[in-house]
Scaffold this active site. Structure first.
Site, PDB file in Angstrom:
ATOM      1  N   HIS A  49      43.945  38.533  35.007  1.00 16.08           N
ATOM      2  CA  HIS A  49      42.526  38.920  35.102  1.00 16.08           C
ATOM      3  C   HIS A  49      42.550  40.492  35.271  1.00 16.08           C
ATOM      4  O   HIS A  49      41.487  41.033  34.654  1.00 16.08           O
ATOM      5  CB  HIS A  49      41.780  38.206  36.327  1.00 16.08           C
ATOM      6  CG  HIS A  49      40.319  38.236  36.280  1.00 16.08           C
ATOM      7  ND1 HIS A  49      39.566  37.390  36.947  1.00 16.08           N
ATOM      8  CD2 HIS A  49      39.502  38.841  35.484  1.00 16.08           C
ATOM      9  CE1 HIS A  49      38.103  37.479  36.696  1.00 16.08           C
ATOM     10  NE2 HIS A  49      38.305  38.525  35.913  1.00 16.08           N
ATOM     11  N   TYR A  85      35.713  33.009  40.156  1.00 13.67           N
ATOM     12  CA  TYR A  85      34.353  32.671  40.314  1.00 13.67           C
ATOM     13  C   TYR A  85      33.895  31.967  41.178  1.00 13.67           C
ATOM     14  O   TYR A  85      34.158  30.695  41.281  1.00 13.67           O
ATOM     15  CB  TYR A  85      34.000  32.555  38.587  1.00 13.67           C
ATOM     16  CG  TYR A  85      34.166  33.510  37.533  1.00 13.67           C
ATOM     17  CD1 TYR A  85      34.621  35.023  38.064  1.00 13.67           C
ATOM     18  CD2 TYR A  85      34.639  32.995  36.212  1.00 13.67           C
ATOM     19  CE1 TYR A  85      34.897  35.829  37.003  1.00 13.67           C
ATOM     20  CE2 TYR A  85      34.696  34.007  35.181  1.00 13.67           C
ATOM     21  CZ  TYR A  85      35.028  35.186  35.578  1.00 13.67           C
ATOM     22  OH  TYR A  85      35.324  36.148  34.770  1.00 13.67           O
TER      23      TYR A  85
END
Length: 315
Positions: free
Chosen positions: A124, A43
């Protein structure tokens, strides 16, 4: 203060949400009883001119460094596997889940977060180029070394999660005890493409709910529970994928229940998720104090049985 069943989604911290605003939101979240902070090492690479992530983790680490003693009050959740590395296009250039990639990702995340451990470490995205044994052993080493308290899988097909859990059991390794997927009160049409969802296996399904109900040791976290503001904001219309009769029927009941309780539709959705069977932990990303206060009030809301039954009955 009682802890609330809400994870603060920090995806935009350090990019769309600047450091000062992020610090204020993190402070307000903890002051409101929040403990779970969810981020990822990637991110927000899509917002960076160089295509690199780490912004969110860095902001959280700086926030913790300026608040001595606060680390013991929060539980950090981060992810690895989707960070771009080298040239090429994403997702082909993502780091993946090899043993070396997991080790490097964990070390880099701890450095940015300015901590020696995280309470929950997620893979993820799945990586079928690596054997589940290699990934499982690398993850187990994180737990055994104290780097990670627990392990979770985000956007993985359930059959691969169960295979990984079986491999962990057979080898005496710690395995996955959490799932992170997209879920909300409204659902798109089957097979419809949702513009902001790139993960093929990133959805909560009835099978997922049944699995978690049968395996209470597995927690379920739900991202995008408020559909990017579509429940309450006219400037955030639902995508075409949600254009079906079930959406209209569910929105009508949701509106009625919110009016009866004197709350927002967002708050009813969060209460429905957090207080359901099995209970889910909603992950909510916010950019201002009003949004955060609304979310905290939503997960604190207990839906009366009759109103929950009305919400559940609509298909």
């Amino acid at each position: 203060m009682e802890h609330v069943n809400l994870a603060l989604g920090a995806m935009r911290f350090g990019s769309q949400v600047d450091k000062r605003a992020a610090f204020d939101l993190l402070d307000r979240f903890v002051d409101g009883g929040g403990t779970l902070i969810d981020t990822a090492n990637c991110y927000a690479f899509w917002s960076d001119p160089d295509g690199a992530g780490g912004h969110s983790e860095k902001v959280i680490g700086e926030w913790l460094a300026k608040r001595p003693g606060l680390r013991d009050r929060v539980r950090l959740s981060t992810k690895a596997g989707a960070q771009p590395v080298g040239g090429g296009e994403w997702p082909a250039n993502r780091e993946g889940l090899s043993a070396s990639a997991i080790k490097t990702a964990a070390e880099d995340s701890l450095r940015r977060l300015r901590t020696d451990h995280v309470e929950l470490f997620w893979t993820h995205m799945e990586d079928r180029s690596v054997s589940p044994e290699e990934t499982g052993h690398a993850l187990a080493l994180l737990v055994e070394s104290g780097t990670a308290g627990r392990l979770g899988a985000s956007n993985h097909p359930l059959w691969r999660v169960e295979r990984a859990r079986e491999i962990a059991r057979a080898n005496g390794w710690p395995g996955y005890t959490a799932l992170q997927l997209r879920h909300s009160y409204l659902s798109p049409r089957p097979w419809a493409k949702v513009p902001d969802q790139t993960h093929r296996f990133g959805w909560v399904t009835d099978e997922i709910l049944d699995y978690v109900a049968v395996h209470p040791e597995v927690a379920l976290w739900a991202y995008t529970p408020l559909l990017n503001g579509s429940y309450t904001r006219d400037d955030r219309p639902l995508s075409e994928a949600y254009d079906h009769p079930g959406t209209s029927r569910r929105l009508a009941v949701l509106t009625d229940v919110a009016a009866e309780l004197g709350v927002t539709r967002n708050q009813v959705v969060l209460a429905w998720l957090a207080g359901g069977v099995p209970p889910l932990t909603p992950i909510v990303g916010v950019s201002n104090a009003a949004q955060l206060d609304e979310a905290l009030a939503g997960v604190a809301l207990t839906l009366p049985g009759e109103l929950r039954a009305r919400l559940d009955a609509v298909a």
